[in-house]
Design an enzyme around this catalytic site. Structure first.
Site, PDB file in Angstrom:
ATOM      1  N   SER A 135      14.059 -68.939  -5.203  1.00  0.00           N
ATOM      2  CA  SER A 135      15.227 -68.944  -4.330  1.00  0.00           C
ATOM      3  C   SER A 135      15.440 -67.504  -3.870  1.00  0.00           C
ATOM      4  CB  SER A 135      16.434 -69.438  -5.142  1.00  0.00           C
ATOM      5  OG  SER A 135      17.626 -69.271  -4.413  1.00  0.00           O
ATOM      6  N   LYS A 161      12.565 -71.135  -1.130  1.00  0.00           N
ATOM      7  CA  LYS A 161      13.893 -71.573  -0.670  1.00  0.00           C
ATOM      8  C   LYS A 161      14.644 -70.361  -0.157  1.00  0.00           C
ATOM      9  CE  LYS A 161      18.035 -72.529  -3.427  1.00  0.00           C
ATOM     10  NZ  LYS A 161      18.543 -73.301  -4.580  1.00  0.00           N
ATOM     11  N   LYS A 163      18.226 -68.761   1.210  1.00  0.00           N
ATOM     12  CA  LYS A 163      19.675 -68.894   1.340  1.00  0.00           C
ATOM     13  C   LYS A 163      20.034 -68.651   2.796  1.00  0.00           C
ATOM     14  CE  LYS A 163      20.974 -69.458  -3.001  1.00  0.00           C
ATOM     15  NZ  LYS A 163      21.714 -70.654  -3.426  1.00  0.00           N
ATOM     16  N   ASP A 188      19.140 -73.389   1.553  1.00  0.00           N
ATOM     17  CA  ASP A 188      20.336 -73.688   0.753  1.00  0.00           C
ATOM     18  C   ASP A 188      21.522 -72.964   1.372  1.00  0.00           C
ATOM     19  OD1 ASP A 188      22.248 -74.202  -1.128  1.00  0.00           O
ATOM     20  OD2 ASP A 188      21.188 -73.282  -2.816  1.00  0.00           O
ATOM     21  N   GLU A 213      19.746 -77.898   1.380  1.00  0.00           N
ATOM     22  CA  GLU A 213      20.596 -78.045   0.195  1.00  0.00           C
ATOM     23  C   GLU A 213      22.052 -77.744   0.533  1.00  0.00           C
ATOM     24  OE1 GLU A 213      18.772 -75.809  -2.970  1.00  0.00           O
ATOM     25  OE2 GLU A 213      20.545 -75.951  -4.234  1.00  0.00           O
ATOM     26  N   ASP A 238      23.733 -80.280  -4.331  1.00  0.00           N
ATOM     27  CA  ASP A 238      23.792 -79.403  -5.498  1.00  0.00           C
ATOM     28  C   ASP A 238      25.245 -79.443  -5.994  1.00  0.00           C
ATOM     29  OD1 ASP A 238      24.117 -77.196  -7.194  1.00  0.00           O
ATOM     30  OD2 ASP A 238      23.042 -75.771  -5.965  1.00  0.00           O
ATOM     31  N   LYS A 262      21.445 -79.296 -12.168  1.00  0.00           N
ATOM     32  CA  LYS A 262      21.687 -78.067 -12.927  1.00  0.00           C
ATOM     33  C   LYS A 262      22.364 -78.457 -14.229  1.00  0.00           C
ATOM     34  CE  LYS A 262      21.969 -74.816  -9.107  1.00  0.00           C
ATOM     35  NZ  LYS A 262      22.866 -74.032  -8.229  1.00  0.00           N
ATOM     36  N   GLY A 290      18.733 -73.301 -10.407  1.00  0.00           N
ATOM     37  CA  GLY A 290      18.968 -72.136 -11.264  1.00  0.00           C
ATOM     38  C   GLY A 290      20.324 -71.520 -11.006  1.00  0.00           C
TER      39      GLY A 290
HETATM   40  O1  OSB Z   1      22.934 -72.837  -5.133  1.00  0.00           O
HETATM   41  O2  OSB Z   1      21.145 -72.799  -6.232  1.00  0.00           O
HETATM   42  C1  OSB Z   1      22.219 -72.274  -5.950  1.00  0.00           C
HETATM   43  C2  OSB Z   1      22.514 -68.899  -7.732  1.00  0.00           C
HETATM   44  C3  OSB Z   1      23.878 -68.844  -7.942  1.00  0.00           C
HETATM   45  C4  OSB Z   1      24.666 -69.861  -7.490  1.00  0.00           C
HETATM   46  C5  OSB Z   1      24.102 -70.941  -6.822  1.00  0.00           C
HETATM   47  C6  OSB Z   1      22.744 -71.018  -6.601  1.00  0.00           C
HETATM   48  C7  OSB Z   1      21.946 -69.960  -7.034  1.00  0.00           C
HETATM   49  C8  OSB Z   1      20.503 -69.903  -6.820  1.00  0.00           C
HETATM   50  C9  OSB Z   1      19.756 -69.118  -7.868  1.00  0.00           C
HETATM   51  O3  OSB Z   1      19.917 -70.367  -5.870  1.00  0.00           O
HETATM   52  C10 OSB Z   1      18.417 -69.629  -8.170  1.00  0.00           C
HETATM   53  C11 OSB Z   1      17.812 -68.917  -9.354  1.00  0.00           C
HETATM   54  O4  OSB Z   1      18.437 -68.879 -10.440  1.00  0.00           O
HETATM   55  O5  OSB Z   1      16.713 -68.417  -9.193  1.00  0.00           O
HETATM   56 MG    MG Z   2      22.120 -74.623  -4.385  1.00  0.00          MG
END
Ligand code: OSB
Ligand code: MG
Length: 383
Positions: A135, A161, A163, A188, A213, A238, A262, A290
């Site tokens: 991510s 992925k 953001k 995401d 996402e 999510d 999660k 994660g």
């Molecule tokens: O939406 O997946 C998410 C981290 C903090 C809060 C939300 C998210 C995330 C990540 C981190 O995408 C992914 C990782 O831990 O590598």
């Molecule tokens: Mg997410």
């Protein structure tokens, strides 16, 4: 196993680089760890709540209060036959899944040590290794993002992925797709859009994304269903999914075609397992999300991801992508094929580095079960 003592600790751990999502950036992580003791051994869980209530409503501080005032008292001194019974023991407390998960998962670890089996076997895992993706946070420069993608692909990761948020989406995706036409790519949004953006999000169909996402509101099902009816990119939920019942409702309403599980958000291994089992039956792909965890949360994620429903690469990646030095030994490493092998030793499969945790601890509270009243005690009362 009688739960004799529970420790809460807050550690501070600095990420190697800030991680930016649509709701903000973080570099200095505050992490709540739970340690549950029974029969001379202990198990560890990590609370995945963030520093502020910007992902879902829990924070590390609300989780600490829930644990201290309500959840720990429900567990202390109790005889637990299996960690699977814990959700029923904690059911009187509404919500607060991340606080509950930290406690339940610590007992899962404890139970796996007591039984002498790897945690992933105890939770029902069958896979020998898990597929990994990364991510990538929002970047200030496109060049930097392209270089990061190049680097992660070279390391073997199987899915990228990105953001996104309004203004940091379509043009970035167009460039990434131009440079990497064939990679497995997803996005995401962490709830950065509304249904008013439907036409804008529909344009992402051209990028052939594996999934999109949580584009819409953090607690929504209905708007996602209306959006999914208009776009061909599969929506993955999510933030909106907190339990099996919610996952079923979302899938049946057509709000998503994929689910990100999660451990913290769904309240622990027991509920995570139930969701993955139902999704596997219903042919809904799931994958492990994660929360930029330390090694303890990461090891729990690996155990969860060995269950057969986790067919898409998760966001579980190598310790060194986040930390200069993790709190487990060995650190989590990823093979050149983009996988993490399931560890074969009893417990997490990684040693918890207790001395390092001690050094990083800024807050520590210990709770002990009251000693059993002794039946003969009245014999010693003064006459
Ligand atoms: O939406 O997946 C998410 C981290 C903090 C809060 C939300 C998210 C995330 C990540 C981190 O995408 C992914 C990782 O831990 O590598
Ligand atoms: Mg997410």
């Amino acid at each position: 196993m009688k739960i004799e003592r529970i420790d809460l600790r807050e550690i501070h751990l600095r990420l190697r680089a800030p991680f930016e999502t649509s709701f903000g950036a973080v570099q200095d992580r505050r992490i709540l760890l739970v340690e549950a003791h029974a029969e001379g051994i202990s198990g560890w869980g990590e609370c995945t709540a963030t520093e502020g209530p910007f992902y879902i409503s829990e924070t590390i501080d609300t989780a600490w209060i829930m644990l201290r005032d309500f959840l720990v008292p429900l567990m202390l001194g109790k005889d637990v036959e299996s960690a699977r019974t814990i959700p029923a023991m904690l059911a009187a407390v509404r919500g607060n899944g991340m606080a509950k998960a930290a406690l339940e998962n610590a007992v899962w670890h404890l139970e796996s040590l007591a039984r002498g089996v790897p945690l992933h076997r105890l939770v029902g895992g069958t896979l020998e290794e898990i597929p990994c993706g990364v991510s990538l946070g929002i970047q200030s420069s496109l060049e930097r993002l392209l270089a990061m993608i190049e680097n992660e692909l070279a390391a073997g990761y199987r899915r990228i992925k990105l953001k996104i948020k309004p203004g940091k989406d379509e043009s970035v995706l167009r460039e990434v797709r131009r440079r990497f036409p064939h990679i497995t790519l997803s996005v995401d949004a962490n709830s950065a859009y509304s249904l008013d953006h439907a036409a804008h999000l529909k344009a992402f169909d051209d990028f052939h994304l594996l999934m999109m996402e949580q584009p819409l509101e953090w607690d929504d099902i209905e708007h996602h269903a209306r959006l999914q009816a208009q776009i061909s990119t599969p929506i993955c939920l999510d933030e909106s999914i907190h339990h099996l019942r919610g996952a079923q409702a979302a899938v049946e309403r057509g709000a998503c075609r994929v689910i990100n599980i999660k451990l913290g958000r769904v309240g622990g291994h027991t509920e995570a397992s139930r969701i993955q089992t139902w999704c596997a039956h219903s042919r809904i792909p799931v994958w492990c999300g994660g929360m930029i965890e330390s090694g303890i949360g990461r090891a729990h994620n690996i155990a969860m991801s060995t269950q057969a429903g986790f067919i898409w690469p998760g966001d579980v990646s190598a310790s060194r992508r986040y930390w200069d030095e993790d709190i487990i030994e060995p650190e989590v490493e990823v093979t050149a094929r983009g996988t993490i092998p399931a560890p074969q030793t009893p417990g997490l499969g990684y040693e918890v580095r207790e001395r390092r945790i001690e050094q990083l601890t800024v807050r520590h509270e210990m709770f002990s079960a009251r000693p059993e009243p002794v039946a003969v005690a009245q014999d010693f009362l003064p006459q």
